[in-house]
Design a protein around this motif. Structure first.
Motif, PDB file in Angstrom:
ATOM      1  N   LEU A  26      58.613 -17.264  88.439  1.00  0.00           N
ATOM      2  CA  LEU A  26      59.238 -16.356  87.423  1.00  0.00           C
ATOM      3  C   LEU A  26      58.380 -15.507  86.503  1.00  0.00           C
ATOM      4  O   LEU A  26      58.761 -14.123  86.353  1.00  0.00           O
ATOM      5  N   LYS A  27      56.816 -15.824  86.279  1.00  0.00           N
ATOM      6  CA  LYS A  27      56.152 -15.207  85.714  1.00  0.00           C
ATOM      7  C   LYS A  27      55.971 -13.946  86.490  1.00  0.00           C
ATOM      8  O   LYS A  27      56.025 -12.768  85.802  1.00  0.00           O
ATOM      9  N   PHE A  50      59.059 -11.414  86.421  1.00  0.00           N
ATOM     10  CA  PHE A  50      59.287 -10.899  85.184  1.00  0.00           C
ATOM     11  C   PHE A  50      58.269  -9.842  85.072  1.00  0.00           C
ATOM     12  O   PHE A  50      58.630  -8.848  84.448  1.00  0.00           O
ATOM     13  N   GLY A  51      56.970  -9.892  85.284  1.00  0.00           N
ATOM     14  CA  GLY A  51      56.058  -9.021  85.238  1.00  0.00           C
ATOM     15  C   GLY A  51      56.421  -7.631  85.976  1.00  0.00           C
ATOM     16  O   GLY A  51      56.405  -6.737  85.467  1.00  0.00           O
ATOM     17  N   PHE A 111      59.610  -6.945  86.806  1.00  0.00           N
ATOM     18  CA  PHE A 111      60.712  -6.646  86.015  1.00  0.00           C
ATOM     19  C   PHE A 111      60.390  -5.746  84.895  1.00  0.00           C
ATOM     20  O   PHE A 111      60.876  -4.580  84.607  1.00  0.00           O
ATOM     21  N   VAL A 112      59.244  -6.217  83.986  1.00  0.00           N
ATOM     22  CA  VAL A 112      58.996  -5.294  82.783  1.00  0.00           C
ATOM     23  C   VAL A 112      58.380  -3.892  83.229  1.00  0.00           C
ATOM     24  O   VAL A 112      58.810  -2.918  82.642  1.00  0.00           O
ATOM     25  N   SER A 171      61.680  -1.773  84.433  1.00  0.00           N
ATOM     26  CA  SER A 171      62.673  -1.509  83.393  1.00  0.00           C
ATOM     27  C   SER A 171      62.077  -0.711  82.356  1.00  0.00           C
ATOM     28  O   SER A 171      62.956  -0.298  81.227  1.00  0.00           O
ATOM     29  N   LEU A 231      69.259  -1.392  80.337  1.00  0.00           N
ATOM     30  CA  LEU A 231      68.300  -2.502  80.255  1.00  0.00           C
ATOM     31  C   LEU A 231      68.966  -3.835  80.261  1.00  0.00           C
ATOM     32  O   LEU A 231      68.497  -4.569  81.020  1.00  0.00           O
ATOM     33  N   GLN A 232      70.004  -3.901  79.607  1.00  0.00           N
ATOM     34  CA  GLN A 232      70.645  -5.173  79.247  1.00  0.00           C
ATOM     35  C   GLN A 232      71.364  -5.528  80.962  1.00  0.00           C
ATOM     36  O   GLN A 232      71.463  -6.386  81.266  1.00  0.00           O
ATOM     37  N   TRP A 277      68.632  -6.639  83.065  1.00  0.00           N
ATOM     38  CA  TRP A 277      68.156  -7.990  82.898  1.00  0.00           C
ATOM     39  C   TRP A 277      69.333  -8.934  83.456  1.00  0.00           C
ATOM     40  O   TRP A 277      68.737  -9.974  84.156  1.00  0.00           O
ATOM     41  N   ALA A 323      68.363 -11.723  85.831  1.00  0.00           N
ATOM     42  CA  ALA A 323      68.499 -13.489  85.667  1.00  0.00           C
ATOM     43  C   ALA A 323      69.285 -14.097  86.800  1.00  0.00           C
ATOM     44  O   ALA A 323      69.093 -15.087  87.161  1.00  0.00           O
ATOM     45  N   LEU A 366      67.789 -17.840  86.898  1.00  0.00           N
ATOM     46  CA  LEU A 366      67.005 -18.204  85.949  1.00  0.00           C
ATOM     47  C   LEU A 366      67.039 -19.626  85.082  1.00  0.00           C
ATOM     48  O   LEU A 366      66.086 -20.304  84.776  1.00  0.00           O
ATOM     49  N   HIS A 367      68.382 -20.065  85.065  1.00  0.00           N
ATOM     50  CA  HIS A 367      68.418 -21.657  84.619  1.00  0.00           C
ATOM     51  C   HIS A 367      68.647 -22.644  85.608  1.00  0.00           C
ATOM     52  O   HIS A 367      68.757 -23.803  85.339  1.00  0.00           O
ATOM     53  N   ILE A 382      56.357 -18.534  79.719  1.00  0.00           N
ATOM     54  CA  ILE A 382      57.322 -17.565  79.801  1.00  0.00           C
ATOM     55  C   ILE A 382      58.657 -18.099  80.335  1.00  0.00           C
ATOM     56  O   ILE A 382      59.702 -17.515  79.841  1.00  0.00           O
ATOM     57  N   LEU A 431      61.960 -17.156  78.455  1.00  0.00           N
ATOM     58  CA  LEU A 431      62.989 -16.250  79.279  1.00  0.00           C
ATOM     59  C   LEU A 431      64.292 -17.233  79.167  1.00  0.00           C
ATOM     60  O   LEU A 431      65.449 -16.462  78.926  1.00  0.00           O
ATOM     61  N   GLN A 432      64.357 -18.307  79.341  1.00  0.00           N
ATOM     62  CA  GLN A 432      65.556 -19.323  79.481  1.00  0.00           C
ATOM     63  C   GLN A 432      66.318 -19.271  78.095  1.00  0.00           C
ATOM     64  O   GLN A 432      67.590 -18.929  78.037  1.00  0.00           O
ATOM     65  N   PHE A 440      70.306  -6.192  71.848  1.00  0.00           N
ATOM     66  CA  PHE A 440      69.702  -7.034  72.983  1.00  0.00           C
ATOM     67  C   PHE A 440      68.049  -6.199  73.286  1.00  0.00           C
ATOM     68  O   PHE A 440      67.172  -7.016  73.410  1.00  0.00           O
ATOM     69  N   TYR A 478      64.516  -8.259  73.252  1.00  0.00           N
ATOM     70  CA  TYR A 478      63.833  -8.137  74.420  1.00  0.00           C
ATOM     71  C   TYR A 478      62.425  -7.904  74.125  1.00  0.00           C
ATOM     72  O   TYR A 478      61.272  -8.172  74.527  1.00  0.00           O
ATOM     73  N   LEU A 502      51.291 -11.593  80.779  1.00  0.00           N
ATOM     74  CA  LEU A 502      52.153 -11.060  82.013  1.00  0.00           C
ATOM     75  C   LEU A 502      51.094 -10.549  83.099  1.00  0.00           C
ATOM     76  O   LEU A 502      51.739  -9.636  83.943  1.00  0.00           O
ATOM     77  N   MET A 526      49.589 -11.748  89.237  1.00  0.00           N
ATOM     78  CA  MET A 526      48.737 -12.477  90.211  1.00  0.00           C
ATOM     79  C   MET A 526      48.867 -12.149  91.490  1.00  0.00           C
ATOM     80  O   MET A 526      49.656 -11.648  91.939  1.00  0.00           O
TER      81      MET A 526
END
Lengths: 228, 227
Positions: free
Chosen positions: A180-181, A184-185, A187-188, A191, A199-200, A203, A207, A212-213, B154, B158-159, B173, B177, B188, B191
């Motif tokens: 995820l890290k 997400f990097g 994605f940042v 976006s 952006l929303q 996101w 997700a 994500l969950h 993170i 995020l969750q 939002f 964010y 961030l 890696m």
């Protein structure tokens, strides 16, 4: 016992190696060669053992005799008294110690209960483990998970200090969070500069893509060395 | 020899200690666990994944069979195991420069320990007493210890963030964010596979690739002969 730090466990085992040889190669060297020949990273037999953060094997041939000058308590004491006597100076020399057996030293940092982990180790890597440990005293009694746990418990010596500089989450959770890290990097970066509505939307798509969950969502593989 | 797995280096150091000082060293370790703040220096050295000290008394080496000779040692032995990121020199030097007092506290009663300052006698002591690892496995070779910790933080953020922004307007939002980004701006880092820091490990990898390629070639050749 200082083996535990939260849910992380530090396992340290000293397994005596039989004195003998196969062909012209000593058992200790056979163990060494076989270990060196094990696959690396994802191909290591230990990659199949659940909840293994890090582990290592080495063959301890002998202990070390100290010869260089040091600054421990006795060195200073003898340094003073040797002004008056050469005997005192000679007595200051450390003894030369030798092991009578060589030892296979196994150390692992793992998550959760030790017995449960050892059972998993036997279940998932039995073949390679037998291949290595067959040269150790007492291993002939090992024939299933239970006897393997007993054997390893006999070889286990507790840590006196265990320092956990990482975290003690289950390995799968660590691998999932690393995935995820990384995602997400990306994605940042992708976006950056988008208007709020886009952006929303981006996101929400992100997700969904990384689930994500869901704790069982995409994750890195244990021992993974490439970002494919 | 395989002291390196991805970004982690496995260090093993074996040092003798007089048997009648073992209790003192164990007491120091016990106090280090009990008194908050003693390990602050180690925590500051965030390049460490896990480290441990194990003292095996001279009569306590495992004896598992009547055929196995009993050890007759004059000293007890302290085994140190560390998993850290970076090179050997970086690690040993960071100990010397960051937590020399703590290091001396743990090793002071070992035979001929030279103190962590000055640097070269300490380097020599560690090199002399170090044992190379024969097999080293790391479940997260692409990640440093800081990456593992940052990733957990993170994921939690995020969750929570995703739940919190479910019904917000786009403008609101965006505000939330940016707040998450600010919070994790130091977490961030991208890696990537580690650069080669060990020629030995690199050679092993190259040899393995050559062997696999040769094996595949032989397999194809046999297929052609039988086909």
């Amino acid at each position: 016992m200082a083996d535990k730090s939260g849910n992380a466990f530090a396992l340290t085992c000293f397994c005596p190696i039989k004195s003998g040889h196969e062909g012209e190669i000593a058992f200790a060297d056979l163990i060494r060669y076989k270990l060196i020949d094990w696959g690396l990273d994802e191909d290591s037999p230990m990659a199949k053992v659940p909840n293994t953060y890090l582990c290592r094997y080495y063959v301890l041939d002998d202990v070390y005799s100290q010869s260089l000058p040091g600054t421990d308590f006795y060195d200073r004491w003898y340094a003073f008294w040797s002004i008056f006597s050469d005997d005192v100076r000679r007595k200051a020399l450390p003894y030369e110690d030798h092991l009578k057996s060589k030892y296979l030293v196994f150390s692992a940092n793992l998550h959760g209960d030790l017995d449960h982990w050892l059972r998993g180790m036997w279940r998932h890597a039995q073949g390679p483990l037998r291949d290595i440990w067959q040269y150790c005293y007492g291993f002939e009694m090992v024939n299933d998970e239970g006897s393997f746990v007993q054997y390893m418990r006999k070889c286990h010596r507790s840590a006196d200090l265990f320092f956990d500089g990482s975290n003690d989450l289950p390995l799968q959770q660590q691998l999932r969070s690393l995935y995820l890290k990384q995602e997400f990097g990306k994605f940042v970066l992708e976006s950056q500069g988008l208007p709020p509505a886009q952006l929303q939307q981006a996101w929400q798509a992100f997700a969904k893509r990384v689930d994500l969950h869901n704790p069982d969502g995409p994750a890195w593989r244990p021992g993974q060395t490439t970002l494919d | 020899m395989s002291n390196i797995a991805g970004k982690a280096y496995a260090m093993n150091v074996v040092t003798p200690i007089r048997w009648y000082f073992v209790w003192l060293n164990k007491l120091i370790f016990w106090l280090a666990i009990k008194i908050p703040g003693v390990l602050t220096g180690l925590i500051t050295l965030s390049l460490i994944h896990y480290a441990r000290w194990v003292i095996v008394s001279r009569n306590d080496f495992p004896h598992l069979s009547p055929e196995q000779p009993r050890e007759e040692l004059k000293y007890s032995y302290m085994f140190f195991f560390s998993n850290f990121n970076g090179s050997w020199d970086q690690y040993v030097d960071s100990f010397t420069f960051s937590i020399p007092g703590g290091l001396d506290l743990f090793w002071k009663w070992n035979i001929r320990y030279p103190n962590s300052v000055p640097l070269m006698p300490f380097h020599n002591y560690i090199r002399y007493n170090q044992v190379d690892t024969n097999h080293y496995y790391n479940a997260t070779p692409l990640a440093a210890s800081n990456d593992v910790k940052a990733a957990a933080a993170i994921m939690d953020s995020l969750q929570s963030f995703d739940k919190a922004v479910a019904n917000l307007s786009p403008e609101e939002f965006q505000k939330q964010y940016f707040a998450v980004l600010r919070k994790h701006q130091n977490d961030l880092g991208d890696m990537q596979p580690t650069p080669i820091v060990s020629l030995a490990a690199h050679e092993v990898e190259m040899r393995r690739k050559r062997e696999l390629a040769q094996h595949a070639h032989e397999h194809d050749h046999e297929g052609e002969l039988h086909g």
